[in-house]
Design a protein around this motif. Structure first.
Motif, PDB file in Angstrom:
ATOM      1  N   UNK A 242      13.299  -4.902  -0.248  1.00 47.41           N
ATOM      2  CA  UNK A 242      14.302  -4.046  -0.901  1.00 47.41           C
ATOM      3  C   UNK A 242      13.674  -2.749  -1.385  1.00 47.41           C
ATOM      4  N   UNK A 243      12.581  -2.882  -2.131  1.00 49.99           N
ATOM      5  CA  UNK A 243      11.938  -1.703  -2.711  1.00 49.99           C
ATOM      6  C   UNK A 243      11.387  -0.805  -1.597  1.00 49.99           C
ATOM      7  N   UNK A 244      10.834  -1.441  -0.576  1.00 48.44           N
ATOM      8  CA  UNK A 244      10.272  -0.654   0.530  1.00 48.44           C
ATOM      9  C   UNK A 244      11.370   0.071   1.312  1.00 48.44           C
ATOM     10  N   UNK A 245      12.485  -0.609   1.573  1.00 50.52           N
ATOM     11  CA  UNK A 245      13.589   0.029   2.313  1.00 50.52           C
ATOM     12  C   UNK A 245      14.098   1.269   1.575  1.00 50.52           C
ATOM     13  N   UNK A 246      14.203   1.172   0.270  1.00 51.59           N
ATOM     14  CA  UNK A 246      14.683   2.323  -0.501  1.00 51.59           C
ATOM     15  C   UNK A 246      13.635   3.439  -0.454  1.00 51.59           C
ATOM     16  N   UNK A 247      12.371   3.068  -0.577  1.00 49.83           N
ATOM     17  CA  UNK A 247      11.279   4.058  -0.502  1.00 49.83           C
ATOM     18  C   UNK A 247      11.269   4.758   0.866  1.00 49.83           C
ATOM     19  N   UNK A 248      11.455   3.978   1.931  1.00 51.13           N
ATOM     20  CA  UNK A 248      11.337   4.513   3.290  1.00 51.13           C
ATOM     21  C   UNK A 248      12.583   5.263   3.752  1.00 51.13           C
ATOM     22  N   UNK A 249      13.759   4.821   3.340  1.00 54.84           N
ATOM     23  CA  UNK A 249      14.994   5.363   3.926  1.00 54.84           C
ATOM     24  C   UNK A 249      15.931   6.038   2.929  1.00 54.84           C
ATOM     25  N   UNK A 250      15.575   6.023   1.665  1.00 58.53           N
ATOM     26  CA  UNK A 250      16.481   6.612   0.662  1.00 58.53           C
ATOM     27  C   UNK A 250      15.742   7.556  -0.262  1.00 58.53           C
ATOM     28  N   UNK A 251      15.280   8.677   0.286  1.00 59.44           N
ATOM     29  CA  UNK A 251      14.369   9.513  -0.497  1.00 59.44           C
ATOM     30  C   UNK A 251      14.961  10.056  -1.797  1.00 59.44           C
TER      31      UNK A 251
ATOM     32  N   UNK B 108       0.845  -1.202   0.000  1.00 55.08           N
ATOM     33  CA  UNK B 108       0.000   0.000   0.000  1.00 55.08           C
ATOM     34  C   UNK B 108       0.876   1.247   0.000  1.00 55.08           C
ATOM     35  N   UNK B 109       1.894   1.256   0.857  1.00 54.69           N
ATOM     36  CA  UNK B 109       2.838   2.384   0.895  1.00 54.69           C
ATOM     37  C   UNK B 109       3.405   2.659  -0.492  1.00 54.69           C
ATOM     38  N   UNK B 110       3.688   1.584  -1.215  1.00 55.20           N
ATOM     39  CA  UNK B 110       4.333   1.709  -2.522  1.00 55.20           C
ATOM     40  C   UNK B 110       3.334   1.945  -3.659  1.00 55.20           C
TER      41      UNK B 110
END
Ligand SMILES: [Zn+2]
Length: 200
Positions: A61-70, A12-14
């Motif tokens: 992987x995709x979520x970590x980049x979305x959450x922590x690598x703006x 959902x976040x993505x």
């Protein structure tokens, strides 16, 4: 693996899932699995809509980049394995949360950052001349450049800054390395002006 509710929340976040966070694998959830795979897998035969270990690695992987690598984008910055589907689906390991956090901090300190290599499957790592067991194969290493990486002093500064961040393990470039408090010189001409940094 993530529970169904956790998967639905991250999807959902993505923007892949529009349904309720109900822990049930219905049509919308299955569709979200497949669309995520479709968007990111570099080897199309892996797009099967089935949520197993590989899709778990992909989603995290995709979520970590979305959450922590703006300032980073998995596709735009080619954070996936660059064998381009020859030997893997692009995601042999989860992009580590601390790795992307630290890289984002480097970006904020030094400016525009380009990633020359992040994830690597074992075969691609070997072809690239990486050591066996390289942290690139575990989602815990990145090779990158910033506006200051053209000089050895700049690269040293990038590495030393990495060691002020979360769980630093090792950093090196052509001319310098650091492991914990230990530093020294290193010949790595194949790195050009890129810098390798990894996390524990
Ligand atoms: Zn690969």
């Amino acid at each position: 693996m993530l529970s169904v509710k956790q998967r639905q929340t991250k999807l959902k976040d993505l923007g892949y899932y529009k349904g309720k966070i109900d822990g049930k694998v219905g049509t919308l959830t299955k569709k979200a699995y497949k669309n995520l795979q479709k968007d990111y897998y570099t080897r199309k035969k892996d797009v099967d809509g089935v949520y197993g270990k590989n899709t778990d690695i992909l989603l995290n992987s995709v979520w970590n980049v979305w959450a922590f690598g703006k300032n980073f984008d998995v596709k735009g910055d080619k954070l996936y394995c660059r064998c381009n589907g020859k030997y893997c689906n692009g995601f042999p390991a989860t992009i580590n949360e601390n790795l992307i956090k630290n890289l984002q901090k480097e970006r904020e300190k030094f400016g525009a950052t380009s990633v020359t290599s992040m994830l690597r499957c074992k075969k691609w790592n070997k072809i690239q001349g990486g050591v066996s067991g390289s942290l690139h194969t575990k989602g815990r290493a990145v090779d990158f450049r910033t506006p200051i990486s053209g000089t050895l002093d700049g690269r040293k500064e990038m590495i030393n800054y990495w060691f002020t961040l979360t769980k630093p393990n090792y950093g090196y470039c052509n001319g310098f390395y650091r492991k914990g408090k230990k530093t020294g010189t290193k010949k790595a001409p194949n790195m050009g002006i890129s810098t390798h940094c990894d996390v524990k």
